[in-house]
Scaffold this active site. Structure first.
Site, mmCIF file in Angstrom:
data_model
loop_
_atom_site.group_PDB
_atom_site.id
_atom_site.type_symbol
_atom_site.label_atom_id
_atom_site.label_comp_id
_atom_site.label_asym_id
_atom_site.label_seq_id
_atom_site.Cartn_x
_atom_site.Cartn_y
_atom_site.Cartn_z
ATOM 1 N N LYS A 105 67.160 111.892 -48.343
ATOM 2 C CA LYS A 105 67.294 112.026 -46.138
ATOM 3 C C LYS A 105 69.453 111.514 -46.999
ATOM 4 O O LYS A 105 69.930 112.184 -46.558
ATOM 5 C CB LYS A 105 67.031 110.699 -45.973
ATOM 6 N N TYR A 145 43.994 105.380 -54.589
ATOM 7 C CA TYR A 145 45.236 106.930 -54.861
ATOM 8 C C TYR A 145 44.215 108.127 -53.760
ATOM 9 O O TYR A 145 45.586 108.639 -53.171
ATOM 10 C CB TYR A 145 43.710 107.180 -55.798
ATOM 11 N N LYS A 149 48.082 108.779 -50.899
ATOM 12 C CA LYS A 149 48.575 110.399 -50.931
ATOM 13 C C LYS A 149 48.892 110.818 -49.949
ATOM 14 O O LYS A 149 49.040 111.333 -49.659
ATOM 15 C CB LYS A 149 47.972 111.336 -52.157
HETATM 16 P P1 NAD Z 1 50.763 111.692 -65.520
HETATM 17 O O1 NAD Z 1 49.553 110.128 -65.571
HETATM 18 O O2 NAD Z 1 50.093 111.986 -66.863
HETATM 19 O O3 NAD Z 1 51.366 111.626 -64.871
HETATM 20 C C1 NAD Z 1 52.638 110.954 -64.035
HETATM 21 C C2 NAD Z 1 53.555 110.160 -64.969
HETATM 22 O O4 NAD Z 1 53.937 109.423 -63.697
HETATM 23 C C3 NAD Z 1 52.859 109.508 -65.696
HETATM 24 O O5 NAD Z 1 54.206 109.915 -66.202
HETATM 25 C C4 NAD Z 1 53.382 108.242 -65.264
HETATM 26 O O6 NAD Z 1 54.452 107.112 -66.097
HETATM 27 C C5 NAD Z 1 54.733 107.929 -64.004
HETATM 28 N N1 NAD Z 1 54.249 106.990 -62.946
HETATM 29 C C6 NAD Z 1 53.675 106.159 -62.267
HETATM 30 N N2 NAD Z 1 54.001 105.650 -62.304
HETATM 31 C C7 NAD Z 1 55.305 105.730 -61.399
HETATM 32 C C8 NAD Z 1 56.105 104.145 -60.808
HETATM 33 N N3 NAD Z 1 55.536 103.748 -59.521
HETATM 34 N N4 NAD Z 1 57.036 104.290 -61.078
HETATM 35 C C9 NAD Z 1 58.240 105.851 -62.179
HETATM 36 N N5 NAD Z 1 57.005 106.789 -62.387
HETATM 37 C C10 NAD Z 1 55.247 106.291 -62.847
HETATM 38 O O7 NAD Z 1 49.412 112.398 -63.985
HETATM 39 P P2 NAD Z 1 49.556 113.826 -64.097
HETATM 40 O O8 NAD Z 1 48.194 114.688 -64.233
HETATM 41 O O9 NAD Z 1 51.051 114.963 -64.755
HETATM 42 O O10 NAD Z 1 50.561 113.913 -62.735
HETATM 43 C C11 NAD Z 1 51.224 113.901 -62.363
HETATM 44 C C12 NAD Z 1 50.997 113.649 -60.417
HETATM 45 O O11 NAD Z 1 50.099 115.047 -59.738
HETATM 46 C C13 NAD Z 1 50.720 112.604 -59.838
HETATM 47 O O12 NAD Z 1 51.491 112.891 -58.325
HETATM 48 C C14 NAD Z 1 49.350 113.404 -59.267
HETATM 49 O O13 NAD Z 1 48.580 112.259 -58.223
HETATM 50 C C15 NAD Z 1 49.601 114.738 -59.032
HETATM 51 N N6 NAD Z 1 47.678 115.622 -59.195
HETATM 52 C C16 NAD Z 1 47.774 115.305 -60.372
HETATM 53 C C17 NAD Z 1 47.042 116.714 -60.936
HETATM 54 C C18 NAD Z 1 45.833 116.524 -62.377
HETATM 55 O O14 NAD Z 1 44.896 117.404 -62.335
HETATM 56 N N7 NAD Z 1 46.909 116.609 -63.704
HETATM 57 C C19 NAD Z 1 45.965 117.001 -59.581
HETATM 58 C C20 NAD Z 1 46.257 116.267 -58.197
HETATM 59 C C21 NAD Z 1 46.952 115.696 -58.147
#
Ligand code: NAD
Ligand code: UDP
Length: 319
Positions: A105, A145, A149
């Site tokens: 924003k 979670y 979300k």
């Molecule tokens: P991941 O756990 O590898 O990546 C998440 C990243 O966020 C990590 O690098 C972690 O260190 C960072 N993180 C967590 N909390 C944080 C905070 N408070 N401040 C800053 N960084 C923070 O998971 P991913 O699979 O790469 O998922 C990435 C995004 O995609 C997530 O939001 C997840 O919910 C969404 N997602 C992924 C999938 C999948 O199948 N991979 C499916 C649905 C949604």
């Protein structure tokens, strides 16, 4: 035009692939991560690139920077990790969204939220369309979670309605590929790591539950296309591969592709584990002109190669 792009959660599995992709397109990329589940190794190779910056920061705290676009991925994604500190998980989704929306924003940036198929909970509609409101337990072990979300989506749409923010919401279905953590408990990485070590394959329940698996390159393509849609299109849009497999089928496939001697070990099904999941991707096909291109066998082979390399490097414990 070169854009300044923030990727929160940029050192994670999806985030690191996204940073790579945006750098390839010539943009300036700022990766923000608190390394909760992300790893420096995931982005180490990007550090020599003058257009890449890495900042250790927790998105539950405000961030004051100048950017044109924000991809908000920060949030642990695997059940083991998001259930380890559930209060922090909700804070990351909700306070993280508020902080990143506030940033968007202030600097008038366009912002994309990495939402999830978990907003549908244990779905009664199959395949899932974006118009389905979901079937989510608000007080179970997955709720930190799922509800985090869902609340983030609410915040995105309220900032859009109230403050005219340019928002994009993608609902990501199970995505896999290189750089998943070997020990984060997600099914594809678990099964591959177990198979490569000829250890029992841990099937929760009878393995009849289904999932639809998208290869990481396909997913990143969809996210980038979504960010480039006209401002009038906010989503939410399902992004995933509609090919559906039972967990048992997945296990057998991985055992076959790895030539493993692993046996199948049936274990209790965790609470609230969705019984079926498959995206209806008509909206993504129509608006993003996107469909996944990588078949499960092909994507699994690439992912198996990645974990084989880790095994050779001694990064997977052989016990
Ligand atoms: P991941 O756990 O590898 O990546 C998440 C990243 O966020 C990590 O690098 C972690 O260190 C960072 N993180 C967590 N909390 C944080 C905070 N408070 N401040 C800053 N960084 C923070 O998971 P991913 O699979 O790469 O998922 C990435 C995004 O995609 C997530 O939001 C997840 O919910 C969404 N997602 C992924 C999938 C999948 O199948 N991979 C499916 C649905 C949604
Ligand atoms: N699963 C399994 N064995 C494992 C890990 C997961 O049978 O070692 C199952 C899990 O119960 C779920 C499915 O595989 O039904 C997908 O699990 P994952 O944690 O990868 O993702 P999500 O449940 O969030 O879709």
């Amino acid at each position: 035009m070169v854009k300044r792009i923030l990727v929160t959660g940029g050192a994670g599995f999806l985030g690191s692939h996204l940073c790579e992709r945006l750098l390839r397109e010539g943009h300036d990329v700022l990766c923000v991560d608190n390394f909760y589940t992300g790893r420096k190794q995931n982005v180490l190779h990007l550090l020599p690139n003058g257009r890449f910056e890495m900042m250790r920061h927790d998105v539950t705290f405000p961030l004051y920077i100048e950017v044109d676009e924000i991809y908000n991925l920060a949030c642990p994604a695997s059940p083991i990790h998001y259930q380890h500190d559930p209060v922090q998980t909700t804070k990351t989704s909700v306070h993280g969204a508020i902080n990143m929306l506030g940033l968007a924003k202030r600097v008038k940036a366009k912002i994309l939220q990495a939402s999830t198929s978990e907003v549908y909970g244990d779905p009664e509609i199959h395949p899932q369309t974006e118009s389905y409101w979901g079937h989510v337990n608000p007080i179970g072990i997955r709720s930190c979670y799922d509800e985090g979300k869902r609340c983030a989506e609410t915040l995105f749409f309220d900032y859009h309605r109230q403050h005219k923010l340019r928002i994009k919401v993608v609902r990501i279905f199970n995505t896999y590929g290189p750089r998943m953590l070997p020990n984060d408990g997600r099914v594809v990485s678990n099964f591959i790591v177990q198979a490569l070590q000829n250890k029992p394959i841990t099937i929760y329940g009878q393995g009849n539950q289904t999932r639809s698996f998208c290869y990481v390159d396909d997913l990143i393509e969809a996210m980038v296309k979504m960010m480039d849609t006209p401002d009038s299109f906010t989503g939410p849009v399902n992004c995933g591969n509609p090919q559906e497999f039972s967990i048992l089928e997945l296990a057998r496939k991985i055992v076959e592709l790895t030539g493993s001697s692993s046996l199948l070990n049936f274990m209790p099904l965790p609470q609230d584990d969705p019984t079926q999941r498959k995206p209806d991707i008509s909206l993504a096909q129509n608006v993003l002109k996107w469909s996944p291109t990588v078949a499960l066998d092909e994507g699994l082979k690439k992912t198996i190669s990645y974990f084989e390399q880790m095994l050779r490097n001694g990064e997977l414990a052989l016990s």
